[in-house]
Design a protein around this motif. Structure first.
Motif, short mmCIF file in Angstrom:
data_model
loop_
_atom_site.label_atom_id
_atom_site.label_comp_id
_atom_site.label_asym_id
_atom_site.label_seq_id
_atom_site.Cartn_x
_atom_site.Cartn_y
_atom_site.Cartn_z
N THR A 141 -11.85 5.43 0.91
CA THR A 141 -12.87 4.39 1.00
C THR A 141 -13.90 4.73 2.07
N SER A 180 -5.97 5.78 0.82
CA SER A 180 -7.01 4.87 0.34
C SER A 180 -8.03 4.58 1.43
N ASN A 185 -7.58 0.70 -4.55
CA ASN A 185 -7.34 2.14 -4.45
C ASN A 185 -5.99 2.40 -3.78
N GLY A 186 -5.63 1.56 -2.81
CA GLY A 186 -4.33 1.70 -2.16
C GLY A 186 -3.19 1.48 -3.13
#
Length: 102
Positions: free
Chosen positions: A23, A19, A55-56
């Motif tokens: 990002t 992530s 997103n993680g």
């Protein structure tokens, strides 16, 4: 620590690492003018953190699911014996119906 918990923590760390890379790529390549939006706003760091965090969560969940599904893939073929799949030989039977409607 149990092996499953250690495996989960490892996959979560890998997911959040992915992530962070994702990002950084989003911000560096200015996808959808995201770089200007994040750096030009007073709440840009919060937005950056939220993009990274959510997103993680997604990447960690997918990473863990892939790892768990691949665990049973080492030897899942049950064709060691040559019996094969059982065959069901269906035989049709006649059913008589009374004609009650005139």
């Amino acid at each position: 620590m149990p092996k499953l918990v250690r495996l989960y923590i490892q996959q979560v760390l890998i997911g959040f690492g992915l992530s962070a890379v994702f990002t950084a790529i989003l911000v560096y390549f200015n996808v959808a003018n995201l770089q200007r939006l994040l750096l030009g706003s007073s709440d840009g760091l919060l937005g950056l953190f939220l993009i990274f965090f959510f997103n993680g969560l997604v990447f960690a969940g997918v990473q863990f699911a892939i790892r768990i599904m691949r665990m049973g893939h080492e030897d899942d073929d049950d064709d060691d014996d040559d019996r094969g799949m059982p065959v069901w030989n269906a035989q049709p039977i006649a059913i008589r119906s009374s004609d009650t409607q005139r």
